[in-house]
Write an enzyme that holds these catalytic residues in place. Structure first.
Site, short mmCIF file in Angstrom:
data_model
loop_
_atom_site.label_atom_id
_atom_site.label_comp_id
_atom_site.label_asym_id
_atom_site.label_seq_id
_atom_site.Cartn_x
_atom_site.Cartn_y
_atom_site.Cartn_z
N LYS A 78 4.81 -17.81 -4.64
CA LYS A 78 4.38 -17.30 -5.94
C LYS A 78 5.67 -16.94 -6.68
O LYS A 78 6.37 -15.99 -6.29
CB LYS A 78 3.47 -16.08 -5.74
CG LYS A 78 2.81 -15.57 -7.02
CD LYS A 78 3.57 -14.39 -7.54
CE LYS A 78 3.04 -13.89 -8.87
NZ LYS A 78 4.01 -13.02 -9.54
N GLY A 133 9.96 -6.31 -3.66
CA GLY A 133 9.64 -5.82 -5.00
C GLY A 133 9.30 -4.35 -4.97
O GLY A 133 9.79 -3.60 -4.13
N ARG A 152 7.23 -0.72 -4.78
CA ARG A 152 6.34 -0.09 -3.81
C ARG A 152 4.88 -0.33 -4.19
O ARG A 152 4.06 -0.65 -3.33
CB ARG A 152 6.66 1.40 -3.78
CG ARG A 152 5.91 2.18 -2.74
CD ARG A 152 6.56 3.55 -2.61
NE ARG A 152 5.88 4.41 -1.68
CZ ARG A 152 6.40 5.56 -1.22
NH1 ARG A 152 7.60 5.95 -1.65
NH2 ARG A 152 5.74 6.30 -0.37
N GLY A 155 3.59 -2.79 -5.98
CA GLY A 155 3.24 -4.19 -5.76
C GLY A 155 3.07 -4.50 -4.28
O GLY A 155 2.10 -5.15 -3.89
N GLY A 156 4.02 -4.01 -3.49
CA GLY A 156 3.96 -4.26 -2.05
C GLY A 156 2.71 -3.67 -1.42
O GLY A 156 2.01 -4.32 -0.64
N GLU A 176 9.34 -5.62 1.43
CA GLU A 176 10.53 -4.77 1.33
C GLU A 176 10.40 -4.10 -0.03
O GLU A 176 10.36 -4.76 -1.06
CB GLU A 176 11.77 -5.66 1.44
CG GLU A 176 13.04 -4.91 1.72
CD GLU A 176 13.95 -4.99 0.53
OE1 GLU A 176 14.69 -5.94 0.40
OE2 GLU A 176 13.88 -4.05 -0.30
N CYS A 202 18.36 -3.29 -3.83
CA CYS A 202 17.51 -2.51 -2.92
C CYS A 202 18.35 -1.46 -2.20
O CYS A 202 17.82 -0.44 -1.76
CB CYS A 202 16.89 -3.41 -1.86
SG CYS A 202 16.32 -4.97 -2.48
N GLU A 223 12.48 6.30 -5.51
CA GLU A 223 13.46 5.37 -6.04
C GLU A 223 13.34 5.24 -7.56
O GLU A 223 12.25 5.12 -8.11
CB GLU A 223 13.23 4.00 -5.40
CG GLU A 223 14.29 2.96 -5.80
CD GLU A 223 14.00 1.57 -5.24
OE1 GLU A 223 12.83 1.30 -4.89
OE2 GLU A 223 14.93 0.77 -5.16
#
Lengths: 526, 526
Positions: free
Chosen positions: B182, B239, B241, B243-244, B263, B300, B391
Site C-alpha cells: 500500500k 508510521g 502510533r 495508524g499502527g 514500528e 524514528c 512523541e
C-alpha cells in the site's frame, strides 16, 4: 506436603476463599481444600517476579542450567506421592503419569543443555569499520535478552509435562524469565507438590524468591488479573480456544500489549492415500482407533478428522474401525467439566443432519467416562458447515468421504490452522502427496507420515504449534527446544564500553558461546 | 514512466477515484494524478499473491537472491528521475535521497546474501533413533517456511528505504512471501517508479506476476481492506502510533488473526552522565542539536528526550544547545499534514504549565517548514504527566532536569518502550552506567554510547525495534538481516519420504546450508 497454600516467592500463604479437587474416577471430593488466589496475591507475586528479574535474568548459563537440573531433581525427590496424587486428581493411569514425569524431568534437563550451549543467545557482532566511506560503521553487538516475568497457565491434560513445571515454565526459566504459575484447578495437589519442588530448587540455588510463584485457583478473574498485571511480559497457556482467546484479548487491551502463546484447538487431519488405504486399510483402522481412544483421546494432537477417497477401500477401513471402536473400553476423563463438554460435542455431531454415527465404544458403569465416537460425512457437507471442523476434546473423530484428491485438497484448504496433519501413504502415493504437502504445510506445525499424531517428541526439530487457532502465535512451538525463543527479545549494543556489555557479547567470548561475527558463524570454543 | 496506475501483478489498471501528491516545499499540486485503489483492487492483488505463493515460496535460495539483486538493479536503472521525483514529493534534499537510494539497493543486496547463506532456514534434523527405549524416536526435521502473502505499508519519512522496496518488502520477499504494497500517498510518483522496477524484476525472473502488487491510495479503507483480506498473513508498517494501532486492531479482529509488525513511536532518551557532561557539555549540545534538527527531525530515532542531573554543567549544556538551536535553519517537512502535527505538538509543549521553552530555531519564509524546538522541565513534572513522554514527530526535544542518578533511573523506568537509548558518558561514568544499563535494556531495542541515535546501520547485529509502543512486536526488528524472521514460521516434518522433504532438509544437504544435527551445528559446506 499438600496444605493448599499459595507460594508467593518464599512466602506460603493461605487464602480465605477455598476450592477442592474432585477424583474424576469416583466423583468424590479430595482433601485438603486449596487457596483460591485473589488479585492481591497476583499483585504480590508479580511484584516479586519483577524484583527478581534483574538478578535471575543475569544468571550465567551454568548457574541457570544447574537450577533447571535442580528442579528436575526436586521433582524426582517427591517420589511416588506425586504419581499417586496425580492419579487421583486426573484419572490417568500410573504408567502414563510415570512416563509423563520422565518427560517433565527430561524436558528440564534438555533445556539445561540448551542454556549451556548458548545458541539461544544468538550473539551477533558486527565489528566497527572506522575507515568505511562515506560513513564509518560503529561497533554493533546483538544478543537475546529475557523478555520479563512470564505467566504460565497449567493444562489439565498433562498435569506434569504441561503444567506447573511443564514446557512453558521450563522454557521461560531457561530464557531467564521469572515465572508466576496459575495452577490448573483440576489437579491442585499435584500442582502444589511440583510448585514446592521448584521453590526448593530456587532456595537451594540462592536465587531471588520471586523467581517462581504459584497461585492455585479456579476463577477466571485470577487468570485475568495475572495477564493484566503490568509486570507480566508474556503468557504461556495450553487449554481451550475460549480460554486462550480470553487471555489474548486481555493481553491486547493492556496499556502495553504483550505476547500470548496459547495452544488451543486442533483436529489434526489424517489423510488416507489411495494405495496405502488399499494395501493396509484394516491395520490402519485399528491403529487409528487406538490413537484416537488412547488416554480417552485427551491430547491436543488427537486425530479428529480422517480424509479419504470414497470407495470400497474406505468402506473396508470404516468397517474395521467400527469393529475396533465398538470394542474400545471407556476411560475416565480428566474432570467432570471436560466430560460434559465431550458429551455435548459428541451429541451435537450425532444429531447433525449431514453426519452419520459410525460406531461408539463400550459404555462403562463408572462416572465421567468417555465413550469413543466415530462419525462420517461427505466432503460437500463438511465444507458447508464449519462447525464440523471444530475440536471435540476427547475420543471423537469424523471420517469425510471425498470424491478425489482434489476434493481432499479443498477440504484441507478450508481448514483452520492445525498442530499436525498425518499422511498414511505408500510409495505409490508419493505423486499425490507431493501435490498435497505444500497445501498442508500452510496450515500446520507438523506433517507426519505413517504414524499417528499423538506422541510429541521433546527435541530440537519438534514443532508443537501451528497457525491460528492451533495456537495464537503460529511462529512458535510449545514443545521442544525452540520454545525458549518465545521468551526472548533481541537488544543491540552500539559502541558500548566493554564493562557494560552482556557477557555473551564480550571481547574474548567469556561465556564461550557460538557467535556470528560480521555475518559468519564462529566455531564455538566449546 | 509515471501514469498513476495500480500494478496488480502484471496488470496495470487505472482507478476512477484519484488523488494527487503535493510538493511540500511549494505547497503546489504535482502531476499526474493517481489511482486511489479500492476494495476490488485489494481483493485482486491478494488473490494473485495467494496464487503466487506456492511457486514463489518454493524458489531456490539462488533464484530468490538473484531476484532481489534484480530489483536493486532495476531501481538503479531508473536513474535520476527517481531522485528528482522523490525530492519534489518529500522536500528532502538530493544528497539525502541519493544516500537513501544507496541504502535501499544495499539492503536488497544484503538480503540476497542472507538468502543464499541459508541460516534463516534454521534447518534442524533430529535423526531417528529406532532402538531407543521405551519408545523409538522418529526422524524429525524442521525448517522455516514463508508465512504467506505480506502487506507492506510504506512510510513517509523514507520514501525509498522504508517504502515500496524498503526493508519490509526486502525482508518479506527474502523470506519467500509475495508482497502487496500500500503506497504512501505523500510520494505516489516515487512509489510508482519503484513499483514498476520491482514488477520488471518479477517479469525478468519469470516469477508469477502476483509475487508483487502495488496499490496507491490515500484512504484508511484501503489499508483496512488490505489487512483484513484473509489471504494476507502478516503486515509490515512504519508510521504513526494511531495508524499502527488501527492496523493491529483490524488484524486481531480477523477470523484468523495475523501478526502486525508496526514500528510506531519513540522519543529515544539521551542520558548525559555527569563526567561527560562536565567534560564536554558544549560539544555534546552542538552535536545533539545537529542530530535533532537533521532532516527536520523526521526520524524514528530522533532524540526527543534528554535526561541529566541538574546543576551548572547542565546549565552550560542548555546554554550551548540554545545557541545551536537558535541558529538552526528551518527545513521543509514531508507533508502539510506532518507539518501541522508537528506544530500542534510543539504548541502543546510550549503551553504546558510545567514546561519551559528553551529555544526555537530560525523561522523561514517557506511553507511547511519545521522550526526546531527545545524545551525543559523537571523530573517531578515529567513523571506527573505521561503526555510529556509522547512523541512529537519532528525536531522537538525536551530536557528533563533530574535530582540524581536515581531520579534518572525513575524517569527511564516510567517510559514506554523505545527504539533507542543513548548514553553520553566518559570512563568515570561507567559505574553509574552499569546500574542504568539493565534498566534501559528492558525498555529499548538498541543502546548506544557516545553517538546519536539517528543513523541506523543495516547489518546483522542491528535492532530497530523495541517494546510497545516503539513497535507492536518487541521480539523483532524492521532494519537489519534479523528482519527476515518476521515472515517465517517453523514446520516440522516427521518420517517423511525423501521426495517429500523441503530441499533444505534433504539427505545430502542439496542446498548446502548450515544445519543443526541432533542439536549440534554442522559446519556448512559453503
Amino acid at each position: 506436603m499438600i496444605d493448599g497454600a499459595m507460594l508467593i516467592g518464599s512466602d506460603e500463604r493461605q487464602a480465605t476463599a477455598r476450592f477442592s479437587a474432585i477424583d474424576p474416577a469416583s466423583g468424590e471430593t479430595l482433601t485438603p481444600d486449596f487457596s483460591s488466589a485473589d488479585a492481591g496475591a497476583v499483585a504480590d507475586a508479580c511484584a516479586l517476579a519483577d524484583a527478581a528479574f534483574p538478578v535471575y535474568s543475569a544468571t550465567t548459563p551454568e548457574d541457570r542450567a544447574a537450577f533447571l537440573e535442580g528442579i528436575a531433581d526436586q521433582i524426582v525427590a517427591i517420589g511416588d506421592d506425586l504419581i499417586v496424587r496425580a492419579m487421583s486428581e486426573s484419572g490417568l493411569p500410573r504408567a502414563r503419569l510415570e512416563g509423563e514425569r520422565g518427560r517433565t524431568v527430561g524436558q528440564l534437563k534438555l533445556f539445561a543443555q540448551v542454556v549451556r550451549q548458548g545458541d539461544w543467545l544468538d550473539a551477533t557482532i558486527d565489528p566497527a569499520l572506522p575507515d568505511r566511506a562515506p560513513l564509518p560503521r560503529p561497533d554493533l553487538r546483538r544478543v537475546n535478552l529475557a523478555i520479563g516475568p512470564v505467566a504460565v497457565f497449567g493444562a489439565s491434560n498433562f498435569p506434569l509435562a504441561f503444567s506447573v513445571a511443564g514446557g512453558d515454565t521450563a522454557s521461560a526459566l531457561a530464557a531467564g524469565c521469572p515465572v508466576v504459575v496459575k495452577g490448573h484447578p483440576a489437579h491442585p495437589g499435584t500442582g502444589e507438590l511440583v510448585a514446592r519442588a521448584i521453590a526448593k530448587a530456587v532456595a537451594n540455588a540462592g536465587l531471588p524468591a520471586g523467581t517462581f510463584s504459584y497461585l492455585p485457583g479456579e476463577t477466571n478473574d485470577l487468570g485475568g488479573a495475572l495477564v493484566a498485571d503490568p509486570r507480566i511480559q508474556a503468557v504461556g497457556f495450553t487449554g481451550s480456544r475460549g480460554g486462550g482467546l480470553a487471555l489474548v484479548r486481555i493481553a491486547a487491551e493492556r496499556e502495553q500489549p504483550i505476547p500470548v502463546y496459547a495452544e488451543m484447538s486442533s483436529i489434526n487431519p489424517v489423510i488416507l492415500f489411495p494405495a496405502a488405504l488399499e494395501a493396509r486399510g484394516e491395520a490402519m483402522a485399528t491403529a487409528f482407533v487406538q490413537s484416537l481412544t488412547m488416554g480417552a483421546g485427551q491430547f491436543c494432537t488427537n486425530p479428529g478428522l480422517v480424509l479419504a477417497i470414497d470407495g470400497p477401500a474406505l468402506d473396508a477401513f470404516i468397517a474395521a474401525a467400527t469393529t475396533a471402536m465398538t470394542g474400545s473400553q471407556p476411560a475416565v476423563m480428566l474432570s467432570p467439566g471436560i466430560h460434559a463438554s465431550f458429551e455435548q460435542g459428541v451429541d451435537a455431531l450425532a444429531a447433525h443432519q449431514s453426519v452419520k454415527t459410525v460406531a461408539r465404544g463400550c459404555v462403562g458403569d463408572g462416572v465421567n467416562q468417555a465413550v469413543g465416537a466415530l462419525f462420517q460425512t461427505d466432503a460437500t457437507s463438511f465444507l458447508a458447515d464449519r462447525a464440523l471442523g471444530h475440536e471435540v476434546f476427547g475420543s471423537s473423530s469424523i471420517v469425510v468421504r471425498c470424491a478425489d484428491m482434489a476434493e481432499i485438497a479443498s477440504v484441507i484448504a478450508s481448514l483452520e490452522g492445525q498442530l499436525t496433519a498425518t499422511l498414511q501413504m505408500d510409495a505409490a502415493d508419493e505423486a499425490d502427496a507431493a501435490h498435497l504437502v505444500p497445501v498442508i504445510a500452510r496450515r500446520v506445525g507438523r506433517i507426519l507420515a505413517n504414524g499417528w499424531p499423538t506422541g510429541v517428541e521433546v527435541s530440537h526439530a519438534m514443532v508443537h504449534g501451528g497457525p491460528f487457532p492451533a495456537t495464537s502465535d503460529g511462529r512458535t512451538t510449545s514443545v521442544g527446544t525452540l520454545a525458549i525463543y518465545r521468551f526472548l527479545r533481541p537488544v543491540c549494543f552500539q559502541n558500548l564500553a566493554p564493562s557494560l556489555l552482556p557477557a555473551a557479547l564480550g571481547d574474548g567470548n567469556p561465556w564461550g558461546v557460538a557467535r556470528r561475527m560480521d555475518g559468519t558463524r564462529e566455531v564455538s570454543p566449546r
